[in-house]
Design an enzyme around this catalytic site. Sequence first.
Site, PDB file in Angstrom:
ATOM      1  N   SER A 177       2.009  -9.492   0.023  1.00 46.31           N
ATOM      2  CA  SER A 177       1.849  -8.613  -0.360  1.00 46.31           C
ATOM      3  C   SER A 177       2.334  -7.618   0.925  1.00 46.31           C
ATOM      4  O   SER A 177       1.945  -6.657   1.111  1.00 46.31           O
ATOM      5  CB  SER A 177       0.812  -7.995  -0.877  1.00 46.31           C
ATOM      6  OG  SER A 177      -0.262  -8.643  -0.171  1.00 46.31           O
ATOM      7  N   GLU A 199     -10.110   5.368   2.123  1.00 45.60           N
ATOM      8  CA  GLU A 199     -11.356   4.702   2.182  1.00 45.60           C
ATOM      9  C   GLU A 199     -10.008   3.607   3.135  1.00 45.60           C
ATOM     10  O   GLU A 199      -8.870   3.001   2.409  1.00 45.60           O
ATOM     11  CB  GLU A 199     -12.182   4.059   1.382  1.00 45.60           C
ATOM     12  CG  GLU A 199     -11.387   3.441   0.842  1.00 45.60           C
ATOM     13  CD  GLU A 199     -10.311   3.093  -0.173  1.00 45.60           C
ATOM     14  OE1 GLU A 199     -10.360   4.561  -0.468  1.00 45.60           O
ATOM     15  OE2 GLU A 199      -9.159   2.549  -0.264  1.00 45.60           O
ATOM     16  N   LYS A 217       0.965  -0.924   0.087  1.00 49.85           N
ATOM     17  CA  LYS A 217       0.286  -0.396  -0.237  1.00 49.85           C
ATOM     18  C   LYS A 217       1.057   1.085   0.018  1.00 49.85           C
ATOM     19  O   LYS A 217       0.454   2.133  -0.197  1.00 49.85           O
ATOM     20  CB  LYS A 217      -1.159   0.154   1.058  1.00 49.85           C
ATOM     21  CG  LYS A 217      -1.719  -1.336   0.966  1.00 49.85           C
ATOM     22  CD  LYS A 217      -3.408  -0.995   0.187  1.00 49.85           C
ATOM     23  CE  LYS A 217      -3.953  -2.372   0.204  1.00 49.85           C
ATOM     24  NZ  LYS A 217      -4.752  -2.258  -0.633  1.00 49.85           N
TER      25      LYS A 217
HETATM   26  C1  LIG Z   1      -1.391  -7.189   2.652  1.00 48.88           C
HETATM   27  C2  LIG Z   1      -2.351  -6.611   1.831  1.00 48.88           C
HETATM   28  N1  LIG Z   1      -2.565  -7.212   0.712  1.00 48.88           N
HETATM   29  C3  LIG Z   1      -3.169  -7.655  -0.607  1.00 48.88           C
HETATM   30  C4  LIG Z   1      -4.701  -6.680   0.169  1.00 48.88           C
HETATM   31  C5  LIG Z   1      -5.486  -6.096  -1.314  1.00 48.88           C
HETATM   32  O1  LIG Z   1      -5.931  -5.329  -1.638  1.00 48.88           O
HETATM   33  P1  LIG Z   1      -4.969  -4.837  -3.944  1.00 48.88           P
HETATM   34  O2  LIG Z   1      -6.100  -6.151  -4.144  1.00 48.88           O
HETATM   35  O3  LIG Z   1      -5.105  -3.622  -4.150  1.00 48.88           O
HETATM   36  O4  LIG Z   1      -3.751  -5.599  -3.739  1.00 48.88           O
HETATM   37  C6  LIG Z   1      -4.747  -5.391   0.963  1.00 48.88           C
HETATM   38  C7  LIG Z   1      -5.940  -4.707   1.197  1.00 48.88           C
HETATM   39  O5  LIG Z   1      -5.903  -4.156   2.195  1.00 48.88           O
HETATM   40  C8  LIG Z   1      -3.532  -5.677   1.848  1.00 48.88           C
HETATM   41  O6  LIG Z   1      -3.586  -5.277   2.506  1.00 48.88           O
END
Ligand SMILES: Cc1ncc(COP(=O)(O)O)c(C=O)c1O
Length: 411
Positions: A376, A108, A86
Amino acid sequence: MIETKYYGEFGGSFIPEILVPTFDQLVNAFNAARNDPSFWAEYVDIMSTYSCRPTPLTFAENLTRYFGGPRIYVKREDLNHTGAHKANNVMGQGLLVKRMGKTRVIAETGAGQHGVATATMAAKFGFECTIYMGQVDIERQSPNVFWMERLGAEVIPVKDGTRILKDAINEALRDWSANMDNTHYVLGTACGAHPYPEMVSYFQSIIGKEARKQITEREHRLPSRVYACVGGGSNALGIFSGFLDDPVELVGVEAGGKGLDTGLHASRLASRDAAIGVAQGYKTYFLQDSEGQMQKTHSVAAGLDYVGVSPILSNLKEQGRVRFESATDTEVLDAFSLTLKKEGLVPALESAHAFAQAFKEAPDMSREDIIIINQSGRGDKDIFLVADALADPEWRSFIIKKAEEYKNSKK
Ligand SMILES: Cc1ncc(COP(=O)(O)O)c(C=O)c1O
Protein backbone atom coordinates in the site's frame (compact mmCIF):
# COMPACT_ATOMS: atom_id res chain seq x y z
CA MET A 1 -31.34 13.47 4.54
CA ILE A 2 -31.41 12.55 0.89
CA GLU A 3 -29.58 9.25 1.19
CA THR A 4 -27.81 6.95 3.61
CA LYS A 5 -26.48 3.44 3.14
CA TYR A 6 -26.00 0.26 5.15
CA TYR A 7 -23.83 -2.76 4.44
CA GLY A 8 -25.74 -5.49 6.27
CA GLU A 9 -26.22 -3.87 9.66
CA PHE A 10 -23.11 -1.66 9.34
CA GLY A 11 -22.64 1.87 8.04
CA GLY A 12 -25.34 4.56 8.11
CA SER A 13 -25.03 8.29 8.77
CA PHE A 14 -24.94 9.29 12.42
CA ILE A 15 -24.10 12.95 12.00
CA PRO A 16 -25.02 16.17 13.78
CA GLU A 17 -27.99 17.93 12.21
CA ILE A 18 -25.84 20.91 11.31
CA LEU A 19 -23.83 18.76 8.86
CA VAL A 20 -26.85 17.31 7.02
CA PRO A 21 -26.87 19.91 4.18
CA THR A 22 -23.13 19.39 3.60
CA PHE A 23 -23.51 15.62 3.46
CA ASP A 24 -26.46 16.02 1.09
CA GLN A 25 -24.35 18.21 -1.17
CA LEU A 26 -21.52 15.66 -1.11
CA VAL A 27 -23.85 12.71 -1.83
CA ASN A 28 -25.32 14.65 -4.77
CA ALA A 29 -21.91 15.59 -6.16
CA PHE A 30 -20.61 12.04 -5.79
CA ASN A 31 -23.67 10.44 -7.40
CA ALA A 32 -23.59 12.91 -10.30
CA ALA A 33 -19.87 12.27 -10.84
CA ARG A 34 -20.27 8.50 -10.67
CA ASN A 35 -23.03 8.59 -13.26
CA ASP A 36 -20.98 10.77 -15.58
CA PRO A 37 -18.62 8.56 -17.63
CA SER A 38 -16.34 11.52 -18.32
CA PHE A 39 -15.61 11.79 -14.58
CA TRP A 40 -13.90 8.36 -14.29
CA ALA A 41 -11.97 9.14 -17.49
CA GLU A 42 -10.84 12.48 -15.99
CA TYR A 43 -9.86 10.66 -12.79
CA VAL A 44 -7.83 8.00 -14.62
CA ASP A 45 -6.18 10.70 -16.71
CA ILE A 46 -5.01 12.70 -13.71
CA MET A 47 -3.85 9.56 -11.91
CA SER A 48 -1.79 8.50 -14.91
CA THR A 49 -0.23 11.90 -15.57
CA TYR A 50 0.20 13.24 -12.01
CA SER A 51 0.61 9.97 -10.09
CA CYS A 52 2.00 6.71 -11.44
CA ARG A 53 -0.96 4.76 -12.64
CA PRO A 54 -1.25 2.03 -13.61
CA THR A 55 1.09 0.97 -10.83
CA PRO A 56 3.09 -2.17 -11.75
CA LEU A 57 2.41 -5.68 -10.54
CA THR A 58 5.87 -6.96 -9.64
CA PHE A 59 6.75 -10.68 -9.67
CA ALA A 60 8.68 -11.34 -6.45
CA GLU A 61 10.92 -14.00 -7.92
CA ASN A 62 13.35 -14.27 -5.02
CA LEU A 63 10.67 -14.52 -2.35
CA THR A 64 8.87 -17.10 -4.48
CA ARG A 65 12.07 -19.18 -4.61
CA TYR A 66 12.77 -18.62 -0.90
CA PHE A 67 9.42 -19.99 0.25
CA GLY A 68 9.20 -22.66 -2.45
CA GLY A 69 5.41 -22.31 -2.57
CA PRO A 70 3.11 -19.94 -4.42
CA ARG A 71 4.15 -17.46 -7.11
CA ILE A 72 4.25 -14.17 -5.21
CA TYR A 73 3.23 -10.89 -6.85
CA VAL A 74 3.31 -7.44 -5.30
CA LYS A 75 0.93 -4.63 -6.35
CA ARG A 76 3.03 -1.50 -6.19
CA GLU A 77 0.88 1.23 -4.64
CA ASP A 78 4.12 2.55 -3.12
CA LEU A 79 4.91 3.97 -6.55
CA ASN A 80 2.04 6.44 -6.42
CA HIS A 81 2.97 10.10 -6.13
CA THR A 82 3.46 10.78 -2.36
CA GLY A 83 4.29 7.12 -1.81
CA ALA A 84 1.01 5.40 -1.02
CA HIS A 85 -2.47 4.45 -2.19
CA LYS A 86 -3.76 7.53 -0.33
CA ALA A 87 -3.17 9.52 -3.56
CA ASN A 88 -6.00 7.61 -5.31
CA ASN A 89 -8.54 8.81 -2.78
CA VAL A 90 -7.41 12.42 -2.36
CA MET A 91 -7.13 13.17 -6.06
CA GLY A 92 -10.64 11.77 -6.60
CA GLN A 93 -12.05 13.84 -3.75
CA GLY A 94 -10.13 16.87 -5.06
CA LEU A 95 -11.98 16.57 -8.37
CA LEU A 96 -15.26 16.48 -6.45
CA VAL A 97 -14.27 19.59 -4.44
CA LYS A 98 -13.75 21.40 -7.72
CA ARG A 99 -17.20 20.28 -8.89
CA MET A 100 -18.75 21.55 -5.61
CA GLY A 101 -16.98 24.91 -5.95
CA LYS A 102 -15.37 24.75 -2.48
CA THR A 103 -12.00 26.35 -1.76
CA ARG A 104 -10.70 24.79 1.47
CA VAL A 105 -9.93 21.19 2.45
CA ILE A 106 -9.32 19.67 5.87
CA ALA A 107 -8.17 16.18 6.75
CA GLU A 108 -7.14 13.94 9.62
CA THR A 109 -4.01 11.85 9.39
CA GLY A 110 -2.46 8.99 11.35
CA ALA A 111 0.75 7.86 9.65
CA GLY A 112 0.91 11.24 7.91
CA GLN A 113 0.62 9.67 4.44
CA HIS A 114 -2.97 10.85 4.01
CA GLY A 115 -1.99 14.31 5.29
CA VAL A 116 0.86 14.59 2.80
CA ALA A 117 -1.37 13.32 0.01
CA THR A 118 -4.11 15.84 0.89
CA ALA A 119 -1.64 18.74 1.19
CA THR A 120 -0.22 17.75 -2.22
CA MET A 121 -3.67 17.62 -3.81
CA ALA A 122 -4.49 21.03 -2.25
CA ALA A 123 -1.29 22.53 -3.66
CA LYS A 124 -2.06 21.11 -7.11
CA PHE A 125 -5.70 22.31 -7.16
CA GLY A 126 -5.06 25.60 -5.31
CA PHE A 127 -7.10 24.86 -2.15
CA GLU A 128 -6.39 26.14 1.36
CA CYS A 129 -5.49 23.15 3.56
CA THR A 130 -5.59 22.28 7.28
CA ILE A 131 -4.47 18.89 8.62
CA TYR A 132 -5.38 17.52 12.06
CA MET A 133 -2.89 15.06 13.53
CA GLY A 134 -2.66 13.49 17.01
CA GLN A 135 0.32 14.67 19.05
CA VAL A 136 1.56 11.07 19.43
CA ASP A 137 1.48 10.56 15.66
CA ILE A 138 3.24 13.90 15.09
CA GLU A 139 6.08 12.61 17.25
CA ARG A 140 6.18 9.27 15.38
CA GLN A 141 6.02 10.79 11.90
CA SER A 142 7.90 14.14 11.92
CA PRO A 143 9.18 13.84 8.33
CA ASN A 144 5.60 13.80 7.07
CA VAL A 145 4.74 16.86 9.21
CA PHE A 146 7.75 18.64 7.69
CA TRP A 147 6.49 17.93 4.17
CA MET A 148 2.88 18.88 4.87
CA GLU A 149 4.04 22.28 6.10
CA ARG A 150 6.39 22.77 3.15
CA LEU A 151 3.44 21.96 0.86
CA GLY A 152 1.61 24.90 2.39
CA ALA A 153 -0.73 23.12 4.81
CA GLU A 154 -1.34 24.12 8.40
CA VAL A 155 -0.79 21.10 10.67
CA ILE A 156 -2.78 21.29 13.92
CA PRO A 157 -1.62 18.97 16.73
CA VAL A 158 -4.50 17.26 18.55
CA LYS A 159 -3.82 16.97 22.26
CA ASP A 160 -7.18 15.54 23.38
CA GLY A 161 -7.88 11.91 24.26
CA THR A 162 -5.15 9.43 23.40
CA ARG A 163 -3.77 11.93 20.85
CA ILE A 164 -3.92 9.58 17.85
CA LEU A 165 -6.04 9.15 14.71
CA LYS A 166 -9.51 8.89 16.29
CA ASP A 167 -8.92 12.15 18.18
CA ALA A 168 -7.75 13.86 14.97
CA ILE A 169 -10.99 12.74 13.27
CA ASN A 170 -13.09 14.28 16.08
CA GLU A 171 -11.23 17.56 15.72
CA ALA A 172 -11.61 17.62 11.93
CA LEU A 173 -15.37 17.05 12.31
CA ARG A 174 -15.55 20.03 14.70
CA ASP A 175 -13.76 22.25 12.17
CA TRP A 176 -16.10 21.07 9.39
CA SER A 177 -19.24 21.88 11.41
CA ALA A 178 -17.97 25.46 11.77
CA ASN A 179 -16.75 25.97 8.19
CA MET A 180 -18.83 23.78 5.92
CA ASP A 181 -19.76 26.54 3.47
CA ASN A 182 -16.31 26.65 1.87
CA THR A 183 -14.71 23.51 3.33
CA HIS A 184 -14.65 19.84 2.31
CA TYR A 185 -13.49 17.15 4.72
CA VAL A 186 -11.17 14.77 2.84
CA LEU A 187 -11.61 11.64 4.95
CA GLY A 188 -8.66 9.32 4.40
CA THR A 189 -10.21 5.89 4.59
CA ALA A 190 -13.37 3.92 3.90
CA CYS A 191 -14.95 4.78 7.26
CA GLY A 192 -17.28 7.47 8.57
CA ALA A 193 -20.82 8.36 7.56
CA HIS A 194 -22.22 7.69 4.08
CA PRO A 195 -21.03 8.47 1.40
CA TYR A 196 -17.41 8.19 2.65
CA PRO A 197 -17.07 4.36 2.80
CA GLU A 198 -18.64 4.07 -0.65
CA MET A 199 -16.80 7.04 -2.14
CA VAL A 200 -13.33 6.17 -0.83
CA SER A 201 -13.69 2.53 -1.97
CA TYR A 202 -14.91 3.76 -5.37
CA PHE A 203 -11.68 5.74 -5.89
CA GLN A 204 -9.51 2.94 -4.48
CA SER A 205 -11.19 0.36 -6.74
CA ILE A 206 -8.67 1.46 -9.38
CA ILE A 207 -6.15 -0.81 -7.56
CA GLY A 208 -8.30 -3.93 -7.96
CA LYS A 209 -9.29 -3.14 -11.55
CA GLU A 210 -5.63 -2.87 -12.56
CA ALA A 211 -4.44 -5.86 -10.49
CA ARG A 212 -7.08 -8.18 -11.97
CA LYS A 213 -6.18 -7.15 -15.51
CA GLN A 214 -2.43 -7.40 -14.86
CA ILE A 215 -2.49 -10.87 -13.27
CA THR A 216 -4.78 -12.33 -15.93
CA GLU A 217 -2.63 -10.88 -18.71
CA ARG A 218 0.51 -12.30 -17.18
CA GLU A 219 -0.58 -15.63 -15.71
CA HIS A 220 -3.81 -16.22 -17.68
CA ARG A 221 -5.56 -17.09 -14.42
CA LEU A 222 -6.64 -15.56 -11.17
CA PRO A 223 -4.65 -15.63 -7.92
CA SER A 224 -5.60 -18.03 -5.11
CA ARG A 225 -5.26 -15.36 -2.45
CA VAL A 226 -4.93 -11.59 -2.16
CA TYR A 227 -3.45 -10.01 0.99
CA ALA A 228 -3.87 -6.41 2.17
CA CYS A 229 -3.29 -4.64 5.47
CA VAL A 230 -6.31 -3.11 7.18
CA GLY A 231 -6.32 0.21 9.00
CA GLY A 232 -9.61 1.87 8.13
CA GLY A 233 -9.81 -0.50 5.18
CA SER A 234 -9.31 1.58 2.03
CA ASN A 235 -6.36 -0.17 0.37
CA ALA A 236 -7.87 -3.56 1.22
CA LEU A 237 -11.25 -2.67 -0.27
CA GLY A 238 -9.47 -1.18 -3.26
CA ILE A 239 -7.62 -4.35 -4.21
CA PHE A 240 -10.32 -6.78 -2.98
CA SER A 241 -12.95 -5.08 -5.17
CA GLY A 242 -11.25 -6.48 -8.27
CA PHE A 243 -11.76 -10.07 -7.04
CA LEU A 244 -14.94 -9.98 -4.94
CA ASP A 245 -17.01 -11.93 -7.46
CA ASP A 246 -14.26 -14.47 -8.17
CA PRO A 247 -13.22 -17.65 -6.37
CA VAL A 248 -10.26 -15.81 -4.81
CA GLU A 249 -9.56 -15.87 -1.08
CA LEU A 250 -9.28 -12.36 0.34
CA VAL A 251 -7.18 -11.87 3.48
CA GLY A 252 -7.26 -8.65 5.50
CA VAL A 253 -4.38 -8.24 7.94
CA GLU A 254 -4.78 -6.06 11.03
CA ALA A 255 -2.28 -4.80 13.55
CA GLY A 256 -1.56 -7.50 16.13
CA GLY A 257 0.68 -5.03 17.99
CA LYS A 258 2.32 -6.72 20.95
CA GLY A 259 -0.01 -9.75 20.61
CA LEU A 260 -3.78 -10.23 20.68
CA ASP A 261 -3.66 -11.52 24.26
CA THR A 262 -1.91 -8.38 25.56
CA GLY A 263 -4.71 -5.93 24.75
CA LEU A 264 -2.06 -3.81 22.99
CA HIS A 265 -3.19 -4.14 19.38
CA ALA A 266 -5.59 -2.65 16.83
CA SER A 267 -7.36 -5.81 15.63
CA ARG A 268 -11.07 -5.17 15.35
CA LEU A 269 -12.05 -8.05 13.10
CA ALA A 270 -9.32 -10.62 13.80
CA SER A 271 -9.60 -10.44 17.61
CA ARG A 272 -12.55 -10.99 19.91
CA ASP A 273 -11.97 -7.66 21.63
CA ALA A 274 -14.20 -5.46 19.46
CA ALA A 275 -17.95 -4.93 19.71
CA ILE A 276 -20.51 -3.37 17.39
CA GLY A 277 -21.14 0.29 18.16
CA VAL A 278 -21.82 3.70 16.70
CA ALA A 279 -19.14 6.43 16.74
CA GLN A 280 -17.67 9.03 14.42
CA GLY A 281 -20.77 8.96 12.23
CA TYR A 282 -21.10 5.23 11.49
CA LYS A 283 -21.86 1.77 12.85
CA THR A 284 -19.17 -0.87 12.83
CA TYR A 285 -16.92 -2.98 15.07
CA PHE A 286 -15.03 -0.75 17.50
CA LEU A 287 -12.43 -1.62 20.11
CA GLN A 288 -14.38 -0.40 23.13
CA ASP A 289 -14.86 -1.33 26.77
CA SER A 290 -18.09 -2.66 28.29
CA GLU A 291 -19.28 0.92 28.80
CA GLY A 292 -18.69 1.88 25.17
CA GLN A 293 -15.54 3.91 25.85
CA MET A 294 -13.02 3.63 23.02
CA GLN A 295 -10.05 1.52 24.01
CA LYS A 296 -6.41 2.38 23.62
CA THR A 297 -4.90 0.79 20.53
CA HIS A 298 -1.31 0.01 19.66
CA SER A 299 0.62 -0.71 16.48
CA VAL A 300 4.15 -0.13 15.29
CA ALA A 301 2.42 1.24 12.16
CA ALA A 302 0.61 4.53 12.86
CA GLY A 303 -1.69 4.03 9.85
CA LEU A 304 -3.20 0.85 11.32
CA ASP A 305 -3.64 2.26 14.83
CA TYR A 306 -7.40 2.95 14.74
CA VAL A 307 -10.35 1.79 16.89
CA GLY A 308 -12.90 1.43 14.08
CA VAL A 309 -12.93 -0.27 10.68
CA SER A 310 -14.79 0.16 7.41
CA PRO A 311 -18.45 -0.90 7.70
CA ILE A 312 -18.03 -2.56 4.30
CA LEU A 313 -15.31 -4.82 5.74
CA SER A 314 -17.36 -5.58 8.88
CA ASN A 315 -20.11 -6.78 6.57
CA LEU A 316 -17.72 -8.82 4.40
CA LYS A 317 -16.46 -10.46 7.57
CA GLU A 318 -20.01 -11.27 8.70
CA GLN A 319 -20.67 -12.77 5.26
CA GLY A 320 -17.50 -14.84 5.51
CA ARG A 321 -16.21 -13.30 2.25
CA VAL A 322 -12.99 -11.87 3.73
CA ARG A 323 -10.78 -13.69 6.24
CA PHE A 324 -9.18 -11.45 8.87
CA GLU A 325 -5.83 -12.17 10.49
CA SER A 326 -3.34 -10.14 12.49
CA ALA A 327 0.43 -9.77 12.47
CA THR A 328 2.44 -8.67 15.51
CA ASP A 329 4.96 -5.82 15.49
CA THR A 330 7.79 -8.36 15.65
CA GLU A 331 6.45 -10.44 12.75
CA VAL A 332 6.03 -7.22 10.76
CA LEU A 333 9.60 -6.07 11.30
CA ASP A 334 10.89 -9.53 10.28
CA ALA A 335 8.77 -9.47 7.11
CA PHE A 336 9.92 -5.92 6.38
CA SER A 337 13.61 -6.92 6.64
CA LEU A 338 13.13 -10.06 4.52
CA THR A 339 11.33 -8.10 1.77
CA LEU A 340 14.12 -5.54 1.60
CA LYS A 341 16.88 -8.13 1.48
CA LYS A 342 15.21 -10.52 -0.96
CA GLU A 343 13.49 -8.11 -3.34
CA GLY A 344 14.87 -4.62 -2.79
CA LEU A 345 11.32 -3.48 -2.04
CA VAL A 346 10.74 -1.13 0.91
CA PRO A 347 7.17 -1.57 2.15
CA ALA A 348 5.61 0.84 4.62
CA LEU A 349 5.24 -0.77 8.06
CA GLU A 350 1.48 -0.80 7.41
CA SER A 351 1.94 -2.78 4.19
CA ALA A 352 4.48 -5.08 5.88
CA HIS A 353 1.54 -6.54 7.84
CA ALA A 354 0.20 -8.00 4.58
CA PHE A 355 3.65 -9.38 3.73
CA ALA A 356 3.98 -10.90 7.23
CA GLN A 357 0.71 -12.84 6.94
CA ALA A 358 1.49 -13.97 3.39
CA PHE A 359 4.90 -15.22 4.58
CA LYS A 360 3.26 -17.18 7.42
CA GLU A 361 0.97 -18.94 4.93
CA ALA A 362 3.26 -19.33 1.89
CA PRO A 363 5.12 -22.44 3.12
CA ASP A 364 1.79 -24.35 3.25
CA MET A 365 0.69 -23.38 -0.25
CA SER A 366 1.48 -25.18 -3.49
CA ARG A 367 3.61 -24.08 -6.46
CA GLU A 368 0.39 -23.98 -8.48
CA ASP A 369 -0.90 -21.15 -6.33
CA ILE A 370 -0.51 -17.45 -7.06
CA ILE A 371 -0.77 -14.78 -4.41
CA ILE A 372 -0.87 -10.98 -4.62
CA ILE A 373 0.30 -8.81 -1.75
CA ASN A 374 -0.79 -5.17 -1.82
CA GLN A 375 2.17 -2.94 -1.04
CA SER A 376 0.00 0.00 0.00
CA GLY A 377 2.89 2.39 0.57
CA ARG A 378 6.64 2.82 0.75
CA GLY A 379 8.62 2.64 3.96
CA ASP A 380 10.94 5.65 3.74
CA LYS A 381 8.70 7.50 6.21
CA ASP A 382 9.32 4.76 8.79
CA ILE A 383 13.09 5.21 8.97
CA PHE A 384 13.07 6.40 12.59
CA LEU A 385 10.82 3.59 13.81
CA VAL A 386 12.68 0.91 11.92
CA ALA A 387 16.11 2.16 12.96
CA ASP A 388 14.92 2.22 16.60
CA ALA A 389 13.38 -1.23 16.39
CA LEU A 390 16.49 -2.71 14.79
CA ALA A 391 18.71 -0.72 17.19
CA ASP A 392 20.96 0.38 14.34
CA PRO A 393 24.13 1.79 15.97
CA GLU A 394 25.29 3.85 12.97
CA TRP A 395 21.94 5.56 12.61
CA ARG A 396 21.96 6.30 16.34
CA SER A 397 25.35 7.98 16.24
CA PHE A 398 24.30 9.96 13.13
CA ILE A 399 21.20 11.30 14.98
CA ILE A 400 23.24 12.13 18.10
CA LYS A 401 25.79 14.00 15.96
CA LYS A 402 23.02 15.89 14.14
CA ALA A 403 21.39 16.82 17.48
CA GLU A 404 24.75 18.14 18.75
CA GLU A 405 25.08 20.25 15.59
CA TYR A 406 21.61 21.73 16.16
CA LYS A 407 22.38 22.42 19.83
CA ASN A 408 25.62 24.16 18.98
CA SER A 409 24.14 26.22 16.13
CA LYS A 410 21.49 27.63 18.51
CA LYS A 411 24.09 28.95 20.98
C1 LIG B 1 0.94 3.08 3.63
C2 LIG B 1 -0.36 2.87 4.33
N1 LIG B 1 -0.97 1.68 4.20
C3 LIG B 1 -2.15 1.43 4.82
C4 LIG B 1 -2.75 2.39 5.62
C5 LIG B 1 -4.04 2.03 6.29
O1 LIG B 1 -5.15 2.65 5.74
P1 LIG B 1 -6.24 1.87 4.94
O2 LIG B 1 -6.66 0.70 5.77
O3 LIG B 1 -7.35 2.86 4.77
O4 LIG B 1 -5.68 1.46 3.64
C6 LIG B 1 -2.14 3.64 5.78
C7 LIG B 1 -2.77 4.67 6.61
O5 LIG B 1 -2.26 5.73 6.87
C8 LIG B 1 -0.91 3.89 5.12
O6 LIG B 1 -0.28 5.06 5.22
